[in-house]
Design a protein around this motif. Sequence first.
Motif, mmCIF file in Angstrom:
data_model
loop_
_atom_site.group_PDB
_atom_site.id
_atom_site.type_symbol
_atom_site.label_atom_id
_atom_site.label_comp_id
_atom_site.label_asym_id
_atom_site.label_seq_id
_atom_site.Cartn_x
_atom_site.Cartn_y
_atom_site.Cartn_z
ATOM 1 N N PHE A 21 50.057 39.347 49.832
ATOM 2 C CA PHE A 21 48.836 38.918 49.154
ATOM 3 C C PHE A 21 49.049 37.550 48.531
ATOM 4 C CE2 PHE A 21 51.308 41.159 45.950
ATOM 5 C CZ PHE A 21 51.250 40.291 44.865
ATOM 6 N N GLU A 22 47.946 36.909 48.204
ATOM 7 C CA GLU A 22 47.953 35.653 47.472
ATOM 8 C C GLU A 22 46.846 35.755 46.435
ATOM 9 O OE1 GLU A 22 48.507 31.477 49.206
ATOM 10 O OE2 GLU A 22 46.318 31.683 49.051
ATOM 11 N N ILE A 23 47.134 35.364 45.218
ATOM 12 C CA ILE A 23 46.137 35.372 44.154
ATOM 13 C C ILE A 23 45.717 33.934 43.897
ATOM 14 C CG2 ILE A 23 45.669 35.961 41.743
ATOM 15 C CD1 ILE A 23 47.850 38.097 41.986
ATOM 16 N N GLN A 24 44.402 33.711 43.845
ATOM 17 C CA GLN A 24 43.864 32.374 43.632
ATOM 18 C C GLN A 24 42.900 32.357 42.463
ATOM 19 O OE1 GLN A 24 41.932 31.048 47.207
ATOM 20 N NE2 GLN A 24 43.801 31.075 48.416
ATOM 21 N N THR A 25 42.779 31.183 41.828
ATOM 22 C CA THR A 25 41.748 30.973 40.820
ATOM 23 C C THR A 25 40.421 30.808 41.546
ATOM 24 O OG1 THR A 25 41.872 28.554 40.870
ATOM 25 C CG2 THR A 25 43.388 29.699 39.356
ATOM 26 N N ASP A 27 38.787 28.280 41.810
ATOM 27 C CA ASP A 27 38.790 26.975 42.467
ATOM 28 C C ASP A 27 39.721 26.931 43.673
ATOM 29 O OD1 ASP A 27 36.999 25.942 40.557
ATOM 30 O OD2 ASP A 27 38.660 25.515 39.186
ATOM 31 N N GLY A 28 40.405 28.048 43.959
ATOM 32 C CA GLY A 28 41.285 28.113 45.111
ATOM 33 C C GLY A 28 42.731 27.749 44.830
ATOM 34 N N ASP A 29 43.060 27.475 43.560
ATOM 35 C CA ASP A 29 44.453 27.192 43.207
ATOM 36 C C ASP A 29 45.234 28.502 43.204
ATOM 37 O OD1 ASP A 29 43.868 24.474 42.753
ATOM 38 O OD2 ASP A 29 43.247 24.904 40.693
ATOM 39 N N VAL A 30 46.443 28.458 43.750
ATOM 40 C CA VAL A 30 47.273 29.658 43.849
ATOM 41 C C VAL A 30 47.922 29.962 42.500
ATOM 42 C CG1 VAL A 30 49.298 30.683 44.965
ATOM 43 C CG2 VAL A 30 47.706 29.295 46.296
ATOM 44 N N ILE A 31 47.841 31.231 42.103
ATOM 45 C CA ILE A 31 48.513 31.715 40.896
ATOM 46 C C ILE A 31 49.811 32.369 41.349
ATOM 47 C CG2 ILE A 31 48.401 33.361 38.981
ATOM 48 C CD1 ILE A 31 45.333 33.085 39.130
ATOM 49 N N ASP A 32 50.920 31.894 40.835
ATOM 50 C CA ASP A 32 52.225 32.416 41.228
ATOM 51 C C ASP A 32 52.424 33.815 40.652
ATOM 52 O OD1 ASP A 32 54.830 32.837 41.993
ATOM 53 O OD2 ASP A 32 55.686 31.298 40.710
ATOM 54 N N ALA A 33 52.454 34.810 41.531
ATOM 55 C CA ALA A 33 52.627 36.197 41.097
ATOM 56 C C ALA A 33 54.078 36.509 40.746
ATOM 57 C CB ALA A 33 52.145 37.152 42.184
ATOM 58 N N GLY A 44 39.957 43.482 30.738
ATOM 59 C CA GLY A 44 39.582 42.195 30.177
ATOM 60 C C GLY A 44 40.292 41.835 28.885
ATOM 61 N N ARG A 45 41.209 42.672 28.429
ATOM 62 C CA ARG A 45 41.882 42.443 27.142
ATOM 63 C C ARG A 45 43.284 41.849 27.271
ATOM 64 N NH1 ARG A 45 39.530 45.510 22.652
ATOM 65 N NH2 ARG A 45 37.361 45.690 23.276
ATOM 66 N N SER A 46 43.816 41.734 28.471
ATOM 67 C CA SER A 46 45.180 41.264 28.667
ATOM 68 C C SER A 46 45.353 39.822 28.184
ATOM 69 C CB SER A 46 45.556 41.334 30.154
ATOM 70 O OG SER A 46 46.841 40.777 30.354
ATOM 71 N N ALA A 47 46.488 39.545 27.575
ATOM 72 C CA ALA A 47 46.823 38.193 27.135
ATOM 73 C C ALA A 47 47.418 37.376 28.273
ATOM 74 C CB ALA A 47 47.807 38.251 25.965
ATOM 75 N N ILE A 48 47.694 38.018 29.400
ATOM 76 C CA ILE A 48 48.303 37.307 30.537
ATOM 77 C C ILE A 48 47.446 37.445 31.797
ATOM 78 C CG2 ILE A 48 50.661 37.382 29.654
ATOM 79 C CD1 ILE A 48 51.123 39.832 31.511
ATOM 80 N N LYS A 49 46.120 37.424 31.619
ATOM 81 C CA LYS A 49 45.189 37.548 32.750
ATOM 82 C C LYS A 49 45.555 36.555 33.836
ATOM 83 C CE LYS A 49 41.250 38.700 29.895
ATOM 84 N NZ LYS A 49 41.474 37.986 28.673
ATOM 85 N N PRO A 50 45.446 36.914 35.085
ATOM 86 C CA PRO A 50 44.796 38.099 35.610
ATOM 87 C C PRO A 50 45.697 39.334 35.621
ATOM 88 C CG PRO A 50 45.561 36.799 37.447
ATOM 89 C CD PRO A 50 45.886 36.025 36.170
#
Length: 75
Positions: A21-25, A27-33, A44-50
């Motif tokens: 999988f790949e997680i993106q914002t 805007d299409g920027d990749v979030i390093d998992a 929706g309460r996490s301090a480290i979303k997503p």
Amino acid sequence: MTDKAVIRAYDDGPLLVRGAFEIQTQDGDVIDARRATVALCRCGRSAIKPFCDGSHVAAGFRASTSARRANRTAG
């Protein structure tokens, strides 16, 4: 490891994502998992979303994993 991502919803908890999988914002920027399995926040309460940090427990988050079917009419 499987070639496809598998997403499992946990009752009153996160979405657990395993596989390729790949997680993106938005805007299409990749979030390093940084790992092959991640837990994604649903409350929706996490301090480290997503990602999930366990905040759903203190928040009393409730969500069933049962699939719900939309009422549809043939047309």
